[in-house]
Design a protein around this motif. Structure first.
Motif, short mmCIF file in Angstrom:
data_model
loop_
_atom_site.label_atom_id
_atom_site.label_comp_id
_atom_site.label_asym_id
_atom_site.label_seq_id
_atom_site.Cartn_x
_atom_site.Cartn_y
_atom_site.Cartn_z
N PRO A 87 0.83 -1.21 0.00
CA PRO A 87 0.00 0.00 0.00
C PRO A 87 0.87 1.27 0.00
O PRO A 87 1.99 1.28 0.56
N PHE A 88 0.36 2.33 -0.65
CA PHE A 88 1.04 3.64 -0.68
C PHE A 88 0.03 4.72 -0.32
O PHE A 88 -1.13 4.70 -0.78
N ARG A 89 0.45 5.72 0.47
CA ARG A 89 -0.37 6.88 0.82
C ARG A 89 0.00 8.02 -0.12
O ARG A 89 1.15 8.50 -0.12
N LEU A 90 -0.94 8.41 -0.96
CA LEU A 90 -0.70 9.47 -1.93
C LEU A 90 -1.61 10.68 -1.63
O LEU A 90 -2.61 10.56 -0.90
N GLU A 91 -1.20 11.82 -2.20
CA GLU A 91 -1.99 13.04 -2.00
C GLU A 91 -3.40 12.85 -2.57
O GLU A 91 -3.60 12.11 -3.53
N HIS B 266 12.03 1.33 -3.72
CA HIS B 266 13.04 2.32 -4.12
C HIS B 266 12.77 2.83 -5.54
O HIS B 266 12.89 4.04 -5.83
N LYS B 267 12.35 1.92 -6.40
CA LYS B 267 12.10 2.33 -7.79
C LYS B 267 10.88 3.22 -7.90
O LYS B 267 10.90 4.27 -8.57
N LEU B 268 9.77 2.85 -7.25
CA LEU B 268 8.56 3.66 -7.32
C LEU B 268 8.78 5.03 -6.67
O LEU B 268 8.22 6.05 -7.14
N ARG B 269 9.55 5.09 -5.65
CA ARG B 269 9.79 6.37 -4.99
C ARG B 269 10.48 7.35 -5.94
O ARG B 269 10.07 8.52 -6.04
N SER B 270 11.50 6.83 -6.68
CA SER B 270 12.19 7.72 -7.61
C SER B 270 11.32 8.06 -8.81
O SER B 270 11.28 9.21 -9.28
N GLU C 150 7.54 11.85 -11.87
CA GLU C 150 6.22 12.05 -12.48
C GLU C 150 5.36 13.02 -11.69
O GLU C 150 4.19 13.26 -12.05
N GLY C 151 5.84 13.61 -10.63
CA GLY C 151 5.07 14.58 -9.85
C GLY C 151 4.03 13.96 -8.95
O GLY C 151 3.09 14.65 -8.53
N VAL D 283 2.95 2.56 -12.66
CA VAL D 283 3.24 1.25 -12.05
C VAL D 283 3.38 0.18 -13.13
O VAL D 283 4.24 -0.72 -13.04
N LYS D 284 2.57 0.24 -14.16
CA LYS D 284 2.66 -0.75 -15.23
C LYS D 284 4.00 -0.67 -15.95
O LYS D 284 4.62 -1.69 -16.28
N ALA D 285 4.46 0.55 -16.20
CA ALA D 285 5.77 0.72 -16.86
C ALA D 285 6.90 0.20 -15.99
O ALA D 285 7.85 -0.44 -16.47
N VAL D 286 6.79 0.49 -14.68
CA VAL D 286 7.82 -0.02 -13.76
C VAL D 286 7.81 -1.54 -13.74
O VAL D 286 8.85 -2.21 -13.68
N GLY D 287 6.59 -2.13 -13.79
CA GLY D 287 6.49 -3.59 -13.80
C GLY D 287 7.16 -4.21 -15.02
O GLY D 287 7.85 -5.23 -14.92
N LYS D 288 6.96 -3.59 -16.21
CA LYS D 288 7.61 -4.10 -17.42
C LYS D 288 9.15 -3.98 -17.32
O LYS D 288 9.88 -4.86 -17.77
N GLU D 289 9.57 -2.89 -16.71
CA GLU D 289 11.02 -2.70 -16.55
C GLU D 289 11.62 -3.77 -15.65
O GLU D 289 12.72 -4.29 -15.90
#
Length: 785
Positions: free
Chosen positions: A662-666, A735-739, A744-745, A678-684
Motif C-alpha cells: 500500500p502507498f499513501r498518496l496526495e 526504491h524504484k517507485l519512490r524515484s 512524475e510529480g 506502475v505498469k511501466a515499472v512492472g515491465k522494466e
C-alpha cells in the motif's frame, strides 16, 4: 572397415592359437633353477628339490659311484635331521627362525670353506677337463663351431619369424590416439607377435641340437644346450613382458599410467638386470659342463645376482625423488583421475611442435604435489626406503638359499616385485571397467565410481597379497579355511569378509543416498535462485540413509557375534521385549517420531524452506532427524523443535507468493496516471536480468484501496513471485517507485494534524510553528480531529 575387422579376426585367432599351443620349454628348462644344486667342492652332490625323469637321468649320468654314495648319505642325514627337528621342536616361531638361520649359517660356512679349497685347486681339474673335451667327436674347434652354428640357427629362426610379422607389428603401433581398450588389445596382440620369435628360437635350438651329427659334435656341451635355451628364452620372455607393460618405444599404446621418461627408464633398468643375470647364468654353466666343477659356477651366479641387486639399489638412490612422485600419483585417486593417459602418443610432428601430452601430465603432477593427503605423502616419502629395504632383503634371501643348497628360490623375491609393479596396471584396468559400466557424468555416477574403484583396489590388493604369500610358500587360504585350519583363523577370516562386505554396502548406500550438507542462508530475504529449497526426496534421503545404515550395522554386529560363537537368538528375542518396554517408558519420544513421520508424509516442510511456527519461532529448515527438526533463525541461532510440539506451520516456500504494497498518496493524485506508471515499472522489472526471473506475474496497480481520515488516498500495488523472493523484490520496488513518482510529480501524502484555535479557526501542522506558544497552550485543551 572390412580390412580392420579382418585384421582383428586374424589377431584374435593368433592369440587363441598361442594360448592353446603347449609351451615349448621342456621340464628340464623348468628345472633350470636346480642346475647348480650339486656341489663339487669335494665332489659332493645334492639332490634337487624338484625332480623329473629326464633330470634324474642327466644327474646320474655325470656321477661316479663314490659321488652317488656321498649324495645318498647327505640326503639321508638331511631327512633324519628334519624328522628329529619336527618331533623335538616345540618352541615359538622366533625360536624356529633362529634355529633355521643357525643351520643355514653353519651349512654356508662349511660350503664356503669347501669351495675355497676347490677353487684353489682348479689346476688339478685338468684331467677332468680333458676327459670332457674328449667327448667332442670333431675336437675343440668342431665343438666351438657347432655351438656357434646352434646359436645362429636359433636366432635365425627367431629373425625369420620376426620379419614375417613386421607388417602386423607396424600396423599395431601405427596409431596416434586410441582408447584404453584398444590399447589393451593392441598391447596383447603385439606381445603375442613378440613371443613368437622366442618360441621359434627354442624350437629351432632343440630340434637342431638333437640331430645326431650336431649331438656328437657338441660333445660335453650337450648338457649345456638346455641351460642355454632356457636362460635365453626366459630372459627374452621377461624382457618382452617388460617392454609391453611399460611400452617405452610405443607410448601411444601404453596401458601403464606412467610418463615417457619413467617408462623408458624402468624398462631399461629391468632389461640390464635381466641381461646381467642371464649372462652370469650362461657363463656359470660352462664350469660344470667342461669339468671345472660346481664351486666356480656357484660363485659366478652369486656375483651376478649381487651385481643385479647393486644395480637396483643404485637406481633407487639415483631416482629417489622420482619414486616418491610416482608413488604419490598411484596412491592418490584424485590426482590419478586428473591426468589423461588416453590421448598420449602423438605423431612426430605433433611431438615437435606441441610437445608430448605425457609431459603435460607430468607437469600437472608436479604442480599438484602439495594437494596429496597426509597418508599419501607419508607413504610416498617412505616408498624409496621400503623398496630399497625389500631389494636388500630379497638379495640376502636369494643369496643365502643359493649358497646353502645351490637353488635360486626366486619365486618369492622376483614374484613379489612383479606383483608390485603389476598392481598399478590392474588398478587402471579396474578403473576403465568401472568407467565403461558407469559412463554417466552425474554426481551419483561419480560417487558410485569412487565406491567401485575403492572396492576394486581392495580386491586386487587381497589377491596380490595371497599371490605373494603363495610365492613365499604360505597358503593362507588353506590355513584359514582348510580342513585343519585353526578356529581363530577361520573365525577371523569370516569376520574380515563380513566387515569388508559391510563397508562396501555402507559406501554404496552412502553413494546412492548422498546429500551435500546445506549451508543455510539464515535470512528471510535470501535469493531463492541462489539457495533453492531441497526436493522432497532430498529431505527424506537422510532419514532413509540413517535407517538403512542402522539396520546394516545391526546385521553386521549380529553376524560377527555369530561368527565368534555367540548365540544371537536370545538377543533377538530380548530385543523385542526391550522395545516394548522402551515404547511404554518413552511415550514422548514415540509421539515425536510418529508426528515427524506424518509431517514428512504430508510434505509440510523440506530442508532449505523458510517456515514459521509462531510469531517468535521462525527460520530455515537446516536438518531433520528422526524426532526433531532444526531451524536456522535469520539472526543465526539454531532452534531445535521436537515434532510432537508442532501445531501450525506456515511455509513461505511453496509454489508462489502474492505480495501487496500500500502507498499513501496526495488526495489530488490521478489514479490512472499512477496505474500507467506502475505498469511501466512492472515491465522494466520483468526485463531486469537479476530480478526478472523471480516474477511470476508483473507488478500492477489495484487502484484506490481506501481514503483515510486525513484525506489521503491509499493505493495498492501487487505482484506474484517465487517464494521468498518477495522480501528482496519489495525493497527494490519501493526504491524504484519512490524515484519514479518523484519524476512524475506524484507525491506521497503526509500525515496532518489539525488544531482548532480559540476562535474556531483551524490551524494545520504546516503553520503551527508560526502560532505563538501561548496560543498553542490555550488550544491544547481542544481535542484534535
Amino acid at each position: 572397415m572390412i580390412e580392420r575387422l579382418s585384421k582383428f579376426l586374424i589377431l584374435s585367432l593368433t592369440l587363441a592359437a598361442f594360448m592353446v599351443v603347449p609351451l615349448m620349454f621342456d621340464k628340464q628348462a623348468v628345472q633350470a633353477q636346480t642346475i647348480f644344486s650339486s656341489d663339487d667342492g669335494g665332489d659332493g652332490k645334492e639332490i634337487p628339490e624338484n625332480l623329473t625323469p629326464e633330470l634324474i637321468d642327466r644327474l646320474l649320468a655325470g656321477l661316479s659311484d663314490e659321488e652317488l654314495r656321498e649324495l645318498f648319505r647327505e640326503e639321508l642325514v638331511r631327512q633324519a635331521d628334519e624328522k628329529v627337528a619336527a618331533e623335538v621342536f616345540d618352541g615359538t616361531v622366533l625360536a624356529a627362525i633362529e634355529t633355521r638361520l643357525s643351520e643355514m649359517a653353519e651349512r654356508i660356512e662349511t660350503r664356503i670353506i669347501r669351495w675355497s679349497g676347490a677353487i684353489a685347486n682348479l689346476g688339478s681339474r685338468g684331467p677332468k677337463v680333458q676327459e670332457r673335451l674328449a667327448l667332442a667327436k670333431d675336437g675343440l674347434f668342431g665343438m666351438i663351431l657347432s655351438a656357434g652354428l646352434l646359436i645362429g640357427v636359433g636366432f635365425l629362426a627367431a629373425l625369420l619369424i620376426k620379419r614375417s610379422s613386421r607388417k602386423w607389428s607396424s600396423w599395431l603401433t601405427q596409431t596416434t590416439r586410441c582408447g584404453y581398450w584398444e590399447k589393451v588389445l593392441r598391447t596383447i596382440a603385439l606381445g603375442v607377435l613378440e613371443i613368437l620369435p622366442i618360441l621359434g628360437f627354442v624350437a629351432a635350438t632343440r630340434i637342431f641340437a638333437l640331430a645326431p651329427p650336431m649331438e656328437s659334435a657338441l660333445g660335453p656341451l650337450n648338457a649345456m644346450v638346455w641351460i642355454y635355451y632356457a636362460g635365453v628364452g626366459y630372459s627374452w620372455l621377461f624382457i618382452v613382458i617388460s617392454r609391453r607393460a611399460f611400452a617405452p618405444d610405443t607410448p601411444q599404446i601404453r596401458i601403464a599410467p606412467l610418463q615417457d621418461k619413467v617408462a623408458e627408464g624402468t624398462h631399461q633398468l629391468l632389461q640390464r638386470a635381466v641381461c646381467i643375470g642371464a649372462t652370469g647364468w650362461l657363463f656359470a654353466g660352462f664350469f660344470p659342463t667342461l669339468g671345472l666343477g660346481f664351486p666356480p659356477a656357484l660363485i659366478t651366479v652369486a656375483l651376478a645376482g649381487t651385481t643385479v641387486a647393486g644395480l637396483l639399489l643404485f637406481a633407487l638412490f639415483q631416482n629417489f625423488e622420482r619414486i616418491q612422485e610416482i608413488s604419490a600419483l598411484v596412491l592418490d585417486d584424485r590426482r590419478l583421475d586428473d591426468l589423461n593417459f588416453d590421448d598420449v602418443g602423438l605423431g612426430d610432428e605433433d611431438l615437435e611442435s606441441e610437445g608430448s601430452e605425457n609431459e603435460v601430465s607430468e607437469n600437472k603432477l608436479l604442480e599438484t604435489d602439495n594437494e596429496a593427503t597426509p597418508s599419501v605423502r607419508i607413504i610416498s616419502n617412505t616408498a624409496p626406503f621400503l623398496l630399497g629395504g625389500y631389494v636388500l632383503f630379497a638379495w640376502l634371501y636369494w643369496l643365502a638359499h643359493w649358497l646353502e643348497r645351490g637353488q635360486h628360490h626366486l619365486e618369492g623375491p622376483v614374484g613379489t616385485l612383479i606383483v608390485f609393479f603389476s598392481l598399478p596396471i590392474f588398478d587402471r584396468l579396474g578403473r576403465e571397467i568401472v568407467r565403461s559400466l558407469l559412463h554417466s557424468d552425474s554426481e551419483m555416477a561419480e560417487r558410485f565410481r569412487g565406491v567401485f574403484n575403492g572396492a576394486w583396489r581392495v580386491i586386487i590388493s587381497i589377491i596380490g597379497f595371497l599371490v605373494v604369500t603363495s610365492l613365499w610358500g604360505l597358503d593362507l587360504m588353506s590355513f584359514a579355511k582348510g580342513d585343519d585350519a585353526p578356529i581363530w583363523a577361520s573365525t577371523g577370516f569370516d569376520i574380515l569378509i563380513t566387515l569388508l562386505l559391510g563397508i562396501l554396502i555402507w559406501n554404496m548406500i552412502g553413494a546412492a543416498l548422498h546429500l551435500e550438507k546445506r549451508v543455510s542462508g539464515a535470512s528471510e530475504d535470501v535469493d531463492p535462485l541462489e539457495m533453492p529449497a531441497a526436493s522432497r526426496l532430498d529431505t527424506l534421503t537422510p532419514l532413509f540413509r540413517n535407517t538403512l545404515l542402522g539396520f546394516l550395522g545391526i546385521i553386521v554386529i549380529m553376524t560377527v557375534l555369530s561368527s565368534v560363537g555367540v548365540d544371537i537368538a536370545p538377543l533377538i528375542a530380548s530385543a523385542g521385549v526391550v522395545g516394548i518396554a522402551v515404547g511404554f517408558g518413552a511415550q514422548t519420544l514415540v509421539k515425536d517420531i510418529f508426528s515427524g513421520i506424518f509431517f514428512l508424509v504430508d510434505d509440510a516442510f523440506r530442508i532449505g524452506e523458510y517456515i514459521e511456527l509462531d510469531k517468535q519461532t521462525r527460520g530455515e529448515v537446516e536438518s531433520i532427524s528422526i524426532r526433531s527438526l532444526q531451524l536456522r533463525h535469520h539472526r543465526g541461532s539454531v532452534i531445535t523443535v521436537p515434532f510432537g510440539e508442532l501445531k501450525k506451520i506456515t511455509n513461505h516456500n511453496r509454489d508462489w507468493v502474492i505480495y501487496k504494497m500500500p502507498f499513501r498518496l496526495e488526495p489530488d493524485t490521478d489514479p490512472k496516471h499512477v496505474k500507467k506508471v506502475v505498469k511501466a515499472v512492472g515491465k522494466e522489472f520483468l526485463k531486469h536480468p537479476e530480478h526478472g526471473p523471480k516474477f511470476l506475474e508483473p507488478l500492477k496497480s489495484q487502484g484506490i484501496l481506501s481514503i483515510d481520515d486525513d484525506s489521503a488516498l491509499i493505493m495498492r500495488v501487487k505482484f506474484k513471485c517465487k517464494p521468498r523472493a518477495q522480501f528482496v523484490l519489495r525493497r527494490e520496488i519501493y526504491h524504484k517507485l519512490r524515484s519514479v513518482f518523484a519524476e512524475e510529480g506524484i507525491e506521497f501524502a503526509r500525515r496532518k494534524v489539525e488544531v482548532v484555535g480559540p476562535d474556531g479557526e483551524k490551524v494545520d501542522n504546516a503553520v503551527a510553528g508560526a502560532v505563538p506558544p501561548e496560543q498553542l497552550a490555550d488550544a491544547s485543551a481542544v481535542p484534535a480531529r
